[in-house]
Write an enzyme that holds these catalytic residues in place. Structure first.
Site, PDB file in Angstrom:
ATOM      1  N   LYS A   9      18.777  -2.547   0.167  1.00 25.09           N
ATOM      2  CA  LYS A   9      17.805  -2.630  -0.930  1.00 25.09           C
ATOM      3  C   LYS A   9      18.282  -1.774  -2.106  1.00 25.09           C
ATOM      4  CE  LYS A   9      13.929  -3.597   2.213  1.00 25.09           C
ATOM      5  NZ  LYS A   9      12.642  -3.078   2.765  1.00 25.09           N
ATOM      6  N   TYR A  49       9.739 -12.492   1.158  1.00 24.55           N
ATOM      7  CA  TYR A  49       8.626 -11.682   1.678  1.00 24.55           C
ATOM      8  C   TYR A  49       7.315 -12.454   1.691  1.00 24.55           C
ATOM      9  CZ  TYR A  49      11.646  -7.566   1.688  1.00 24.55           C
ATOM     10  OH  TYR A  49      12.644  -6.666   1.959  1.00 24.55           O
ATOM     11  N   ASN A 112      12.756   2.131   1.928  1.00 25.79           N
ATOM     12  CA  ASN A 112      13.334   2.242   3.272  1.00 25.79           C
ATOM     13  C   ASN A 112      14.737   1.633   3.408  1.00 25.79           C
ATOM     14  OD1 ASN A 112      12.535  -0.406   3.210  1.00 25.79           O
ATOM     15  ND2 ASN A 112      11.276  -0.320   5.064  1.00 25.79           N
ATOM     16  N   HIS A 115      16.842  -4.055   4.696  1.00 24.35           N
ATOM     17  CA  HIS A 115      16.070  -5.122   5.330  1.00 24.35           C
ATOM     18  C   HIS A 115      16.947  -5.805   6.376  1.00 24.35           C
ATOM     19  CE1 HIS A 115      13.760  -8.847   5.884  1.00 24.35           C
ATOM     20  NE2 HIS A 115      14.947  -9.431   5.907  1.00 24.35           N
ATOM     21  N   GLU A 126      15.886 -16.868   6.295  1.00 23.33           N
ATOM     22  CA  GLU A 126      16.321 -15.935   5.250  1.00 23.33           C
ATOM     23  C   GLU A 126      17.768 -16.197   4.816  1.00 23.33           C
ATOM     24  OE1 GLU A 126      15.372 -12.102   6.953  1.00 23.33           O
ATOM     25  OE2 GLU A 126      13.223 -12.489   6.803  1.00 23.33           O
TER      26      GLU A 126
HETATM   27  P1  IDP Z   1      10.314  -4.491   8.098  1.00 26.99           P
HETATM   28  O1  IDP Z   1      11.136  -4.419   6.834  1.00 26.99           O
HETATM   29  O2  IDP Z   1      10.609  -3.337   9.032  1.00 26.99           O
HETATM   30  O3  IDP Z   1      10.410  -5.832   8.792  1.00 26.99           O
HETATM   31  P2  IDP Z   1       7.651  -5.298   7.226  1.00 26.99           P
HETATM   32  O4  IDP Z   1       6.360  -4.874   7.863  1.00 26.99           O
HETATM   33  O5  IDP Z   1       8.087  -6.718   7.423  1.00 26.99           O
HETATM   34  O6  IDP Z   1       8.783  -4.275   7.693  1.00 26.99           O
HETATM   35  O7  IDP Z   1       7.518  -4.994   5.673  1.00 26.99           O
HETATM   36  C1  IDP Z   1       8.483  -5.494   4.759  1.00 26.99           C
HETATM   37  C2  IDP Z   1       8.805  -4.418   3.755  1.00 26.99           C
HETATM   38  O8  IDP Z   1       7.631  -4.150   2.979  1.00 26.99           O
HETATM   39  C3  IDP Z   1       9.170  -3.058   4.356  1.00 26.99           C
HETATM   40  O9  IDP Z   1      10.525  -2.979   4.745  1.00 26.99           O
HETATM   41  C4  IDP Z   1       8.857  -2.124   3.204  1.00 26.99           C
HETATM   42  O10 IDP Z   1       9.892  -2.193   2.197  1.00 26.99           O
HETATM   43  C5  IDP Z   1       7.601  -2.771   2.626  1.00 26.99           C
HETATM   44  N1  IDP Z   1       6.390  -2.185   3.200  1.00 26.99           N
HETATM   45  C6  IDP Z   1       5.811  -2.454   4.398  1.00 26.99           C
HETATM   46  N2  IDP Z   1       4.703  -1.729   4.578  1.00 26.99           N
HETATM   47  C7  IDP Z   1       4.552  -0.978   3.470  1.00 26.99           C
HETATM   48  C8  IDP Z   1       3.583  -0.010   3.044  1.00 26.99           C
HETATM   49  O11 IDP Z   1       2.620   0.304   3.752  1.00 26.99           O
HETATM   50  N3  IDP Z   1       3.792   0.559   1.828  1.00 26.99           N
HETATM   51  C9  IDP Z   1       4.832   0.226   1.015  1.00 26.99           C
HETATM   52  N4  IDP Z   1       5.759  -0.678   1.377  1.00 26.99           N
HETATM   53  C10 IDP Z   1       5.630  -1.272   2.584  1.00 26.99           C
HETATM   54 MG    MG Z   2       9.647  -7.718   8.313  1.00 28.57          MG
END
Ligand code: IDP
Ligand code: MG
Length: 149
Positions: A9, A49, A112, A115, A126
């Site tokens: 990212k 997303y 984070n 992805h 994807e």
């Molecule tokens: P993942 O990336 O571990 O699969 P997901 O729940 O699919 O996690 O969420 C997709 C992305 O959305 C996360 O990687 C993060 O960048 C963002 N995200 C998820 N939950 C939150 C949140 O509570 N606050 C801000 N960003 C979030």
């Molecule tokens: Mg996810």
């Protein structure tokens, strides 16, 4: 063999972590099938997303992903989807296990670093969003005979 979609990212690109992250997947034995540095268009971010479209964090997530270039990759190997998910760690880097990419390089769930597809079906979807069939390179790698039993 399985393929998975993995994207560094914009925070990971800006912090100079592309090389470190690619090295980890290479050292694990996964084979790089495609790679591109790209500023993602809004439609592709929404498509990527789409399961989160209605979530309160979606506008922030979209702005974050579009804030700079992402490094898009496809990796191939046995159980590649599950293996890579374990290597990236939990969604919240503050709670992700040390040794995982998020556990080693992040602090904030909204930043984070990386992805990765969460299932073979998501991976196929994807990969199809971001790469055309001609961009997925099929080749033999010299370590394959010693990597697998
Ligand atoms: P993942 O990336 O571990 O699969 P997901 O729940 O699919 O996690 O969420 C997709 C992305 O959305 C996360 O990687 C993060 O960048 C963002 N995200 C998820 N939950 C939150 C949140 O509570 N606050 C801000 N960003 C979030
Ligand atoms: Mg996810």
């Amino acid at each position: 063999m399985e393929r998975t979609f993995v994207m560094v990212k914009p925070d990971g690109v800006q912090r100079g972590l592309v090389g470190e992250i690619i090295s980890r997947f290479e050292a694990k034995g996964l084979k790089l099938a495609a790679a591109r540095l790209e500023l993602l268009a809004e439609e592709r971010v929404v498509e990527q997303y789409r399961e989160h479209l209605e979530k309160p964090f979606f506008p922030g997530l979209k702005a974050y992903i579009m804030s700079g270039p992402c490094f898009l990759t496809v990796w191939e190997g046995r159980d590649a989807v599950a293996v890579v998910r374990r290597m990236i760690g939990a969604t919240n880097p503050a709670e992700a296990a040390p040794g995982s990419i998020r556990g080693d390089f992040g602090l904030d769930i909204g930043r984070n670093v990386i992805h990765a597809s969460d299932s073979p079906a998501s991976a196929a979807r994807e990969i199809g969003i971001h790469f055309g069939p001609a961009e997925l390179i099929e080749y033999s790698k010299i370590d394959e005979p010693v990597l697998y039993e």
